[in-house]
Scaffold this motif. Structure first.
Motif, PDB file in Angstrom:
ATOM      1  N   CYS A  42      -3.154   0.334   4.786  1.00 47.08           N
ATOM      2  CA  CYS A  42      -3.442   0.438   3.344  1.00 47.08           C
ATOM      3  C   CYS A  42      -3.549   1.903   2.921  1.00 47.08           C
ATOM      4  CB  CYS A  42      -4.722  -0.317   2.983  1.00 47.08           C
ATOM      5  SG  CYS A  42      -4.710  -2.050   3.493  1.00 47.08           S
ATOM      6  N   ASP A  43      -2.658   2.720   3.473  1.00 49.26           N
ATOM      7  CA  ASP A  43      -2.666   4.161   3.259  1.00 49.26           C
ATOM      8  C   ASP A  43      -1.271   4.575   2.805  1.00 49.26           C
ATOM      9  OD1 ASP A  43      -2.534   6.922   3.457  1.00 49.26           O
ATOM     10  OD2 ASP A  43      -3.607   7.018   5.353  1.00 49.26           O
ATOM     11  N   PRO A  44      -1.120   5.114   1.576  1.00 48.89           N
ATOM     12  CA  PRO A  44       0.212   5.486   1.081  1.00 48.89           C
ATOM     13  C   PRO A  44       0.953   6.433   2.021  1.00 48.89           C
ATOM     14  CG  PRO A  44      -1.383   5.561  -0.706  1.00 48.89           C
ATOM     15  CD  PRO A  44      -2.166   5.331   0.550  1.00 48.89           C
ATOM     16  N   ALA A  45       0.245   7.373   2.661  1.00 49.35           N
ATOM     17  CA  ALA A  45       0.910   8.314   3.561  1.00 49.35           C
ATOM     18  C   ALA A  45       1.461   7.600   4.789  1.00 49.35           C
ATOM     19  CB  ALA A  45      -0.064   9.406   3.988  1.00 49.35           C
ATOM     20  N   GLU A  46       0.708   6.639   5.279  1.00 50.38           N
ATOM     21  CA  GLU A  46       1.155   5.881   6.455  1.00 50.38           C
ATOM     22  C   GLU A  46       2.367   5.021   6.104  1.00 50.38           C
ATOM     23  OE1 GLU A  46       0.123   5.224  10.634  1.00 50.38           O
ATOM     24  OE2 GLU A  46      -0.460   6.677   9.110  1.00 50.38           O
ATOM     25  N   ILE A  47       2.313   4.365   4.971  1.00 49.94           N
ATOM     26  CA  ILE A  47       3.445   3.557   4.521  1.00 49.94           C
ATOM     27  C   ILE A  47       4.687   4.426   4.353  1.00 49.94           C
ATOM     28  CG2 ILE A  47       4.365   2.313   2.526  1.00 49.94           C
ATOM     29  CD1 ILE A  47       2.697   0.515   4.067  1.00 49.94           C
ATOM     30  N   ALA A  48       4.507   5.595   3.773  1.00 47.22           N
ATOM     31  CA  ALA A  48       5.649   6.486   3.560  1.00 47.22           C
ATOM     32  C   ALA A  48       6.269   6.912   4.882  1.00 47.22           C
ATOM     33  CB  ALA A  48       5.206   7.710   2.761  1.00 47.22           C
ATOM     34  N   ALA A  49       5.421   7.208   5.883  1.00 42.39           N
ATOM     35  CA  ALA A  49       5.936   7.618   7.195  1.00 42.39           C
ATOM     36  C   ALA A  49       6.709   6.487   7.854  1.00 42.39           C
ATOM     37  CB  ALA A  49       4.779   8.067   8.087  1.00 42.39           C
ATOM     38  N   LEU A  50       6.198   5.275   7.758  1.00 34.77           N
ATOM     39  CA  LEU A  50       6.875   4.132   8.361  1.00 34.77           C
ATOM     40  C   LEU A  50       8.205   3.837   7.656  1.00 34.77           C
ATOM     41  CD1 LEU A  50       3.818   1.746   8.887  1.00 34.77           C
ATOM     42  CD2 LEU A  50       5.008   3.053  10.641  1.00 34.77           C
ATOM     43  N   ARG A  51       8.206   3.910   6.353  1.00 36.78           N
ATOM     44  CA  ARG A  51       9.438   3.620   5.602  1.00 36.78           C
ATOM     45  C   ARG A  51      10.493   4.705   5.832  1.00 36.78           C
ATOM     46  NH1 ARG A  51       6.502   0.892   0.329  1.00 36.78           N
ATOM     47  NH2 ARG A  51       6.508  -1.225   1.209  1.00 36.78           N
ATOM     48  N   GLN A  52      10.033   5.923   6.083  1.00 40.78           N
ATOM     49  CA  GLN A  52      10.970   6.980   6.429  1.00 40.78           C
ATOM     50  C   GLN A  52      11.654   6.669   7.757  1.00 40.78           C
ATOM     51  OE1 GLN A  52      12.058   9.569   4.726  1.00 40.78           O
ATOM     52  NE2 GLN A  52      13.383  10.220   6.417  1.00 40.78           N
ATOM     53  N   MET A  53      10.898   6.174   8.723  1.00 41.21           N
ATOM     54  CA  MET A  53      11.489   5.751  10.006  1.00 41.21           C
ATOM     55  C   MET A  53      12.481   4.623   9.794  1.00 41.21           C
ATOM     56  SD  MET A  53       8.250   5.497  12.602  1.00 41.21           S
ATOM     57  CE  MET A  53       6.792   6.465  12.239  1.00 41.21           C
ATOM     58  N   ALA A  54      12.096   3.657   8.976  1.00 39.88           N
ATOM     59  CA  ALA A  54      12.934   2.477   8.767  1.00 39.88           C
ATOM     60  C   ALA A  54      14.209   2.815   8.005  1.00 39.88           C
ATOM     61  CB  ALA A  54      12.137   1.408   8.010  1.00 39.88           C
ATOM     62  N   SER A  55      14.201   3.895   7.248  1.00 37.20           N
ATOM     63  CA  SER A  55      15.362   4.212   6.413  1.00 37.20           C
ATOM     64  C   SER A  55      16.610   4.520   7.234  1.00 37.20           C
ATOM     65  CB  SER A  55      15.045   5.401   5.494  1.00 37.20           C
ATOM     66  OG  SER A  55      14.841   6.588   6.260  1.00 37.20           O
ATOM     67  N   SER A  56      16.411   4.954   8.480  1.00 34.11           N
ATOM     68  CA  SER A  56      17.560   5.270   9.332  1.00 34.11           C
ATOM     69  C   SER A  56      17.852   4.179  10.351  1.00 34.11           C
ATOM     70  CB  SER A  56      17.316   6.597  10.066  1.00 34.11           C
ATOM     71  OG  SER A  56      16.160   6.508  10.885  1.00 34.11           O
ATOM     72  N   ARG A  57      17.121   3.071  10.248  1.00 31.30           N
ATOM     73  CA  ARG A  57      17.314   1.972  11.204  1.00 31.30           C
ATOM     74  C   ARG A  57      17.347   0.665  10.426  1.00 31.30           C
ATOM     75  NH1 ARG A  57      14.436   3.248  16.902  1.00 31.30           N
ATOM     76  NH2 ARG A  57      15.250   1.144  17.220  1.00 31.30           N
ATOM     77  N   SER A  58      18.516   0.106  10.274  1.00 25.36           N
ATOM     78  CA  SER A  58      18.670  -1.097   9.454  1.00 25.36           C
ATOM     79  C   SER A  58      17.950  -2.303  10.033  1.00 25.36           C
ATOM     80  CB  SER A  58      20.160  -1.420   9.284  1.00 25.36           C
ATOM     81  OG  SER A  58      20.769  -1.658  10.549  1.00 25.36           O
ATOM     82  N   GLU A  59      17.653  -2.260  11.329  1.00 24.81           N
ATOM     83  CA  GLU A  59      16.997  -3.414  11.956  1.00 24.81           C
ATOM     84  C   GLU A  59      15.480  -3.405  11.757  1.00 24.81           C
ATOM     85  OE1 GLU A  59      16.886  -0.360  15.378  1.00 24.81           O
ATOM     86  OE2 GLU A  59      17.898  -0.706  13.465  1.00 24.81           O
ATOM     87  N   VAL A  60      14.940  -2.330  11.166  1.00 28.99           N
ATOM     88  CA  VAL A  60      13.490  -2.204  11.008  1.00 28.99           C
ATOM     89  C   VAL A  60      13.082  -2.540   9.581  1.00 28.99           C
ATOM     90  CG1 VAL A  60      11.521  -0.628  11.108  1.00 28.99           C
ATOM     91  CG2 VAL A  60      13.344  -0.456  12.821  1.00 28.99           C
ATOM     92  N   THR A  61      12.089  -3.425   9.451  1.00 33.97           N
ATOM     93  CA  THR A  61      11.526  -3.773   8.145  1.00 33.97           C
ATOM     94  C   THR A  61      10.024  -3.526   8.183  1.00 33.97           C
ATOM     95  OG1 THR A  61      13.189  -5.498   7.773  1.00 33.97           O
ATOM     96  CG2 THR A  61      11.171  -5.622   6.464  1.00 33.97           C
ATOM     97  N   VAL A  62       9.513  -2.863   7.155  1.00 28.89           N
ATOM     98  CA  VAL A  62       8.079  -2.589   7.050  1.00 28.89           C
ATOM     99  C   VAL A  62       7.459  -3.590   6.084  1.00 28.89           C
ATOM    100  CG1 VAL A  62       6.313  -0.907   6.407  1.00 28.89           C
ATOM    101  CG2 VAL A  62       8.416  -0.149   7.557  1.00 28.89           C
ATOM    102  N   LEU A  63       6.426  -4.281   6.544  1.00 31.81           N
ATOM    103  CA  LEU A  63       5.676  -5.215   5.708  1.00 31.81           C
ATOM    104  C   LEU A  63       4.311  -4.598   5.429  1.00 31.81           C
ATOM    105  CD1 LEU A  63       6.458  -8.530   7.667  1.00 31.81           C
ATOM    106  CD2 LEU A  63       7.631  -7.649   5.636  1.00 31.81           C
TER     107      LEU A  63
END
Length: 360
Positions: A42-63
């Motif tokens: 529940c931390d915007p910075a953490e969500i942003a870091a995870l979504r940045q990782m997922a942006s280069s990997r189509s198999e990764v989805t962040v919930l």
């Protein structure tokens, strides 16, 4: 080998995005299914870091969750999004390679009676310590734990037997069938999950949800196994502040799965009051507090560390695997020890002894 249609991977995050980056790097590009990262931060910075990782990997989805659901409910959420027959639960601080995951998949597919498997799980990257099988969670085991406080010599012998059993099991080339598996690195068959009534009971926030699932799976006729030929690393850290939460989850487990015992034992407290206070001098050689591995080595006269444990009863103990006996703590191993009290089984060419020390 023939792979199933997909193997989905579930990772539950709580302020561990750096660990998750390393976890994903160990897996490499995952082309055999989806990776679901459930963020409980529940931390915007953490969500942003995870979504940045997922942006280069189509198999990764962040919930992203709106509140911290806990480990079990986070896994449950990801499972509702997945349709794969095989699902791997993976802690952020766990590392497994595709090669070793392939070994687990092969064995699970070969035996339709297996509901879940875990790899041999090592404590450190150097694989110089291995974690034991998860502790049995039953009324008899709980009573035994309390009664062990009365007999230091017998408890030490039992702990030494457990160390040797772990060494033997983790050196095996065959699956080791067990009654309980841990959720840190756990490959599951969806049909076995469904037969057991679902993945994790939503009443557990953290701890014992994997013991609960293991018991339900076995009660539906499925087997569980450790696969020593598959190796992974889990950077386990003993966190004393989690003890209260663990006790709450333990009580829920016994209330749900062994209700007669929870009732007769006064919700476990009646049995636990029988425990005898442990006098350190009666059980161990207390060596003191050490800040550095050099201080520890001097106090132990360079003895090898066969096993160590945060439990005064020495169970479960983290164990030197076959081939690593006789080594003292290295600086890298010492750095991984959380500050706090430990016991260790030391060995020399002429003797073995259990000692107590505090890692400052």
């Amino acid at each position: 080998m023939h792979w199933p249609a997909s193997v989905d991977i579930v990772i539950v995050n709580f302020h561990s995005s750096d660990d998750i980056r390393d976890c994903l790097d160990a897996l490499g590009p995952w082309e055999r299914g989806q990776i679901w990262i459930v963020d409980n931060s529940c931390d915007p910075a953490e969500i942003a870091a995870l979504r940045q990782m997922a942006s280069s990997r189509s198999e990764v989805t962040v919930l992203a969750t709106k509140e911290n659901l806990g480990f079990g409910c986070g896994c449950n959420l990801a499972l509702t999004q997945s349709s794969s027959e095989l699902v791997l639960l993976l802690n952020p601080d766990a590392r497994i390679s595709p090669e070793h995951l392939t070994t687990m998949v092969q064995i699970l597919e070969r035996d339709s009676h297996l509901g879940a498997v875990s790899p041999a799980t090592y404590w450190n990257t150097e694989k110089s310590f291995v974690l034991p099988r998860p502790s049995e969670q039953s009324p008899l085991a709980h009573i035994g734990q309390i009664m062990a406080s009365w007999w230091p010599a017998a408890t030490r012998l039992l702990a030494q037997y457990m160390v040797r059993r772990t060494q033997k099991e983790m050196a095996s080339t065959n699956p080791v069938y067990v009654d309980f598996l841990a959720g840190a690195i756990l490959l599951l068959r969806r049909s076995a999950i469904d037969a057991a009534g679902g993945l994790f009971d939503s009443g557990y926030f953290m701890f014992f949800e994997d013991a609960d699932l293991s018991l339900r799976m076995r009660r539906t006729g499925h087997r569980l196994a450790l696969i020593p030929s598959a190796m992974a690393v889990h950077n386990y850290r003993h966190k004393p502040f989690k003890a209260g939460l663990m006790l709450q989850s333990q009580l829920r487990y016994f209330l749900l799965r062994h209700s007669w015992y929870a009732r007769l034992s006064g919700k476990l407290r009646g049995i636990e009051q029988l425990a005898r206070p442990m006098q350190l001098e009666e059980w161990f050689d207390p060596l003191g507090t050490f800040s550095t591995v050099q201080e520890f080595e001097a106090a132990t006269l360079g003895a090898g560390v066969e096993a160590f444990s945060p439990s005064l009863q020495m169970m479960p103990a983290i164990v030197r695997p076959v081939g690593c006996s006789g080594q003292g703590f290295t600086p890298q191993e010492w750095a991984l020890l959380e500050p706090g009290p430990y016991v260790a089984w030391l060995s020399t060419s002429s003797m073995r002894r259990w000692i107590y020390f505090v890692r400052a």
